[in-house]
Motif scaffolding. Structure first.
Motif, PDB file in Angstrom:
ATOM      1  N   SER A 139       0.799  -1.192   0.020  1.00 45.42           N
ATOM      2  CA  SER A 139       0.090   0.004   0.076  1.00 45.42           C
ATOM      3  C   SER A 139       0.642   1.339  -0.045  1.00 45.42           C
ATOM      4  CB  SER A 139      -0.908   0.110   1.330  1.00 45.42           C
ATOM      5  OG  SER A 139      -1.670   1.310   1.250  1.00 45.42           O
ATOM      6  N   HIS A 140       1.652   1.373   0.737  1.00 54.03           N
ATOM      7  CA  HIS A 140       2.671   2.514   0.694  1.00 54.03           C
ATOM      8  C   HIS A 140       4.152   2.412   1.106  1.00 54.03           C
ATOM      9  CE1 HIS A 140       1.168   3.171   5.155  1.00 54.03           C
ATOM     10  NE2 HIS A 140       2.287   3.410   5.317  1.00 54.03           N
ATOM     11  N   VAL A 141       4.883   3.600   1.044  1.00 56.43           N
ATOM     12  CA  VAL A 141       6.301   3.367   1.250  1.00 56.43           C
ATOM     13  C   VAL A 141       6.584   4.588   2.104  1.00 56.43           C
ATOM     14  CG1 VAL A 141       6.930   4.433  -0.780  1.00 56.43           C
ATOM     15  CG2 VAL A 141       8.367   2.976   0.282  1.00 56.43           C
ATOM     16  N   HIS A 179      -5.333   7.606   1.724  1.00 61.76           N
ATOM     17  CA  HIS A 179      -4.822   8.469   2.425  1.00 61.76           C
ATOM     18  C   HIS A 179      -3.275   8.854   2.022  1.00 61.76           C
ATOM     19  CE1 HIS A 179      -2.954  10.473   6.059  1.00 61.76           C
ATOM     20  NE2 HIS A 179      -4.128  11.211   6.269  1.00 61.76           N
ATOM     21  N   HIS A 180      -2.403   7.669   2.038  1.00 68.02           N
ATOM     22  CA  HIS A 180      -0.996   8.153   1.490  1.00 68.02           C
ATOM     23  C   HIS A 180      -0.485   7.076   0.803  1.00 68.02           C
ATOM     24  CE1 HIS A 180      -0.651   6.428   5.589  1.00 68.02           C
ATOM     25  NE2 HIS A 180       0.782   6.420   5.272  1.00 68.02           N
ATOM     26  N   SER A 181       0.189   7.189  -0.256  1.00 61.32           N
ATOM     27  CA  SER A 181       1.245   5.951  -0.942  1.00 61.32           C
ATOM     28  C   SER A 181       2.627   6.473  -0.580  1.00 61.32           C
ATOM     29  CB  SER A 181       1.127   6.215  -2.369  1.00 61.32           C
ATOM     30  OG  SER A 181      -0.341   5.936  -2.685  1.00 61.32           O
ATOM     31  N   GLN A 193      12.520   4.012   4.331  1.00 64.64           N
ATOM     32  CA  GLN A 193      12.318   3.797   5.908  1.00 64.64           C
ATOM     33  C   GLN A 193      11.275   2.726   6.192  1.00 64.64           C
ATOM     34  OE1 GLN A 193       9.719   4.455   8.082  1.00 64.64           O
ATOM     35  NE2 GLN A 193      11.228   3.918   9.856  1.00 64.64           N
ATOM     36  N   HIS A 194      10.237   2.660   5.590  1.00 66.02           N
ATOM     37  CA  HIS A 194       9.282   1.273   5.873  1.00 66.02           C
ATOM     38  C   HIS A 194       8.471   1.006   4.802  1.00 66.02           C
ATOM     39  CE1 HIS A 194       6.212   4.269   6.897  1.00 66.02           C
ATOM     40  NE2 HIS A 194       5.279   3.348   6.815  1.00 66.02           N
ATOM     41  N   ILE A 195       8.281   0.115   4.628  1.00 65.76           N
ATOM     42  CA  ILE A 195       7.015  -0.651   3.446  1.00 65.76           C
ATOM     43  C   ILE A 195       5.967  -1.300   4.127  1.00 65.76           C
ATOM     44  CG2 ILE A 195       6.820  -2.558   1.736  1.00 65.76           C
ATOM     45  CD1 ILE A 195       9.759  -2.330   1.207  1.00 65.76           C
ATOM     46  N   ASN A 196       4.748  -0.571   3.844  1.00 72.23           N
ATOM     47  CA  ASN A 196       3.596  -0.935   4.277  1.00 72.23           C
ATOM     48  C   ASN A 196       2.779  -2.004   3.515  1.00 72.23           C
ATOM     49  OD1 ASN A 196       0.426  -0.597   4.254  1.00 72.23           O
ATOM     50  ND2 ASN A 196       0.789   0.238   6.314  1.00 72.23           N
ATOM     51  N   HIS A 197       2.201  -3.170   4.208  1.00 73.74           N
ATOM     52  CA  HIS A 197       1.073  -3.913   3.627  1.00 73.74           C
ATOM     53  C   HIS A 197      -0.081  -3.786   4.374  1.00 73.74           C
ATOM     54  CE1 HIS A 197       4.881  -5.927   2.047  1.00 73.74           C
ATOM     55  NE2 HIS A 197       4.242  -5.917   0.852  1.00 73.74           N
ATOM     56  N   LEU A 234       0.905  -2.123  13.072  1.00 75.91           N
ATOM     57  CA  LEU A 234       2.092  -2.793  13.865  1.00 75.91           C
ATOM     58  C   LEU A 234       3.254  -2.817  12.895  1.00 75.91           C
ATOM     59  CD1 LEU A 234       2.611  -4.611  16.199  1.00 75.91           C
ATOM     60  CD2 LEU A 234       1.986  -6.838  14.618  1.00 75.91           C
ATOM     61  N   TYR A 235       4.484  -2.269  13.648  1.00 70.13           N
ATOM     62  CA  TYR A 235       5.834  -2.263  12.673  1.00 70.13           C
ATOM     63  C   TYR A 235       6.739  -3.303  13.501  1.00 70.13           C
ATOM     64  CZ  TYR A 235       4.206   2.511  11.278  1.00 70.13           C
ATOM     65  OH  TYR A 235       3.492   3.536  10.855  1.00 70.13           O
ATOM     66  N   PHE A 236       7.750  -3.662  12.298  1.00 70.43           N
ATOM     67  CA  PHE A 236       8.423  -4.627  13.046  1.00 70.43           C
ATOM     68  C   PHE A 236       9.747  -4.800  12.013  1.00 70.43           C
ATOM     69  CE2 PHE A 236       7.208  -7.817   9.511  1.00 70.43           C
ATOM     70  CZ  PHE A 236       5.950  -7.398   9.524  1.00 70.43           C
ATOM     71  N   TYR A 244       9.259  -2.951   8.396  1.00 74.61           N
ATOM     72  CA  TYR A 244       7.642  -3.234   7.870  1.00 74.61           C
ATOM     73  C   TYR A 244       6.572  -2.903   8.747  1.00 74.61           C
ATOM     74  CZ  TYR A 244      10.256  -5.947   3.826  1.00 74.61           C
ATOM     75  OH  TYR A 244      10.970  -5.947   2.782  1.00 74.61           O
ATOM     76  N   GLU A 245       5.387  -2.581   8.093  1.00 71.42           N
ATOM     77  CA  GLU A 245       4.296  -2.204   8.795  1.00 71.42           C
ATOM     78  C   GLU A 245       3.105  -3.217   8.169  1.00 71.42           C
ATOM     79  OE1 GLU A 245       2.811   1.787   7.706  1.00 71.42           O
ATOM     80  OE2 GLU A 245       1.552   1.855   9.502  1.00 71.42           O
ATOM     81  N   TYR A 246       2.344  -3.669   9.073  1.00 70.84           N
ATOM     82  CA  TYR A 246       0.848  -3.938   8.637  1.00 70.84           C
ATOM     83  C   TYR A 246       0.073  -2.779   9.107  1.00 70.84           C
ATOM     84  CZ  TYR A 246       2.567  -8.898   8.505  1.00 70.84           C
ATOM     85  OH  TYR A 246       3.270 -10.084   8.535  1.00 70.84           O
TER      86      TYR A 246
HETATM   87 FE   LIG Z   1       3.325   3.751   7.022  1.00 71.98          FE
END
Ligand SMILES: [Fe+2]
Ligand SMILES: CC(C)c1ccc(C(=O)O)c(O)c1O
Length: 285
Positions: A139-141, A179-181, A193-197, A234-236, A244-246
């Protein structure tokens, strides 16, 4: 104006491709789409792939965005060159390995490697991970920025991103209704910095929390709820220190002309409504 349609994939260099594949499949919950020599492509939704780990320098990280077609790609290359960006045109071999019709690569003002792609492949086959993480898609980065005001201007004036909200100086920017990509994080470096699923439900966040704890994965933030997108999160930590973020329940902005970007504080209340505190340097003062 470069009209970005969506964020489509990330490419991450790693010195331990087997370890990265193990993590992506068994912890993150992605599906292997394809193994090439020195690279593994992963699927998280209907698209052919949304993540690629390749043998290489972990600082070699790329984020890709889709543009509408060949003429838009050509126009984007001309715009970027006029602004002084060096533009690499994807070779036929590079296009084949990415499963795209065509692409260019350049660096944003911070130095983040960005690919603009035409016609990224859909596989015609839905994603199913072997681990039931409940993932519904990439979903976003989050990208590092060495100058948030300069980079916000690049993404919103050279490209079509719109600021949905800011946390301190960090803008969360949308390309469509989601809301954001792209999120930018002030730092003294470039990179992802992070990758979101996105995951389907709160149950998936809670189920993953227990699984990640059992597997002794470093949980860095959450569970919590973002006041900005209202998503539960949740970030890990993943391979090579990448976050990574869910998240689930990200809001959409449909009343485009009426939306005013909101300012949130760069402190724990700006990041989480439930009182969780980030153990992530980029989210701390
Ligand atoms: Fe995020
Ligand atoms: C913690 C980071 C800065 C952050 C903040 C807010 C959202 C959101 O509104 O969904 C994120 O996805 C983030 O990664």
């Amino acid at each position: 104006m470069i009209d970005l349609k969506d964020v489509v994939y990330c490419r991450l260099g790693t010195r331990d491709l087997d370890g990265a594949e193990w993590f992506a499949v068994n912890i993150l919950g992605l599906e292997v789409a394809e193994r090439q020599r020195g690279a593994v492509h992963f699927k998280s939704d209907d698209r052919y792939h949304t993540l690629c780990y390749f043998e290489g320098d972990p600082d070699d990280q790329v984020t890709a965005f889709e543009v509408a077609g060949a003429s838009e790609l050509q126009a984007a290359a001309a715009t970027l060159e006029d602004l002084g960006h060096r533009v690499h045109a994807g070779t036929p071999e590079e296009c084949t390995s990415r499963h795209v019709r065509d692409f260019i690569r350049f660096s944003d003002p911070t130095g983040n490697a960005i690919e603009l792609v035409v016609r990224p492949e859909h596989s015609g086959r839905r994603y199913h991970g072997t681990r039931d993480a409940g993932i519904t898609g990439f979903s976003h980065v989050g990208l590092y920025t060495t100058d948030p005001a300069r980079d916000e201007k690049f993404w919103t004036t050279v490209c079509n991103a719109r600021v949905s909200d800011r946390i301190g100086e960090a803008p969360l920017m949308r390309l469509g209704a989601i809301h954001h990509s792209i999120a930018l994080f002030p730092s003294n470096r470039s990179g992802i910095q992070h990758i979101n699923h996105q995951v389907a439900a709160t149950d998936d966040i809670q189920r993953s929390l227990n699984m990640l704890r059992e597997q002794q994965v470093n949980i860095t933030f959450g569970p919590g709820r973002h006041p900005t997108s209202s998503a539960q999160f949740l970030y890990f930590s993943g391979p090579d220190g990448l976050t990574y973020e869910y998240s689930t329940g990200v809001c959409e902005i449909h009343d485009e002309p009426l939306w005013r970007d909101r300012q949130f504080p760069f402190e724990p209340t700006g990041f989480c409504q439930w009182g969780s505190k980030p153990n992530i340097p980029a989210f701390q003062d």
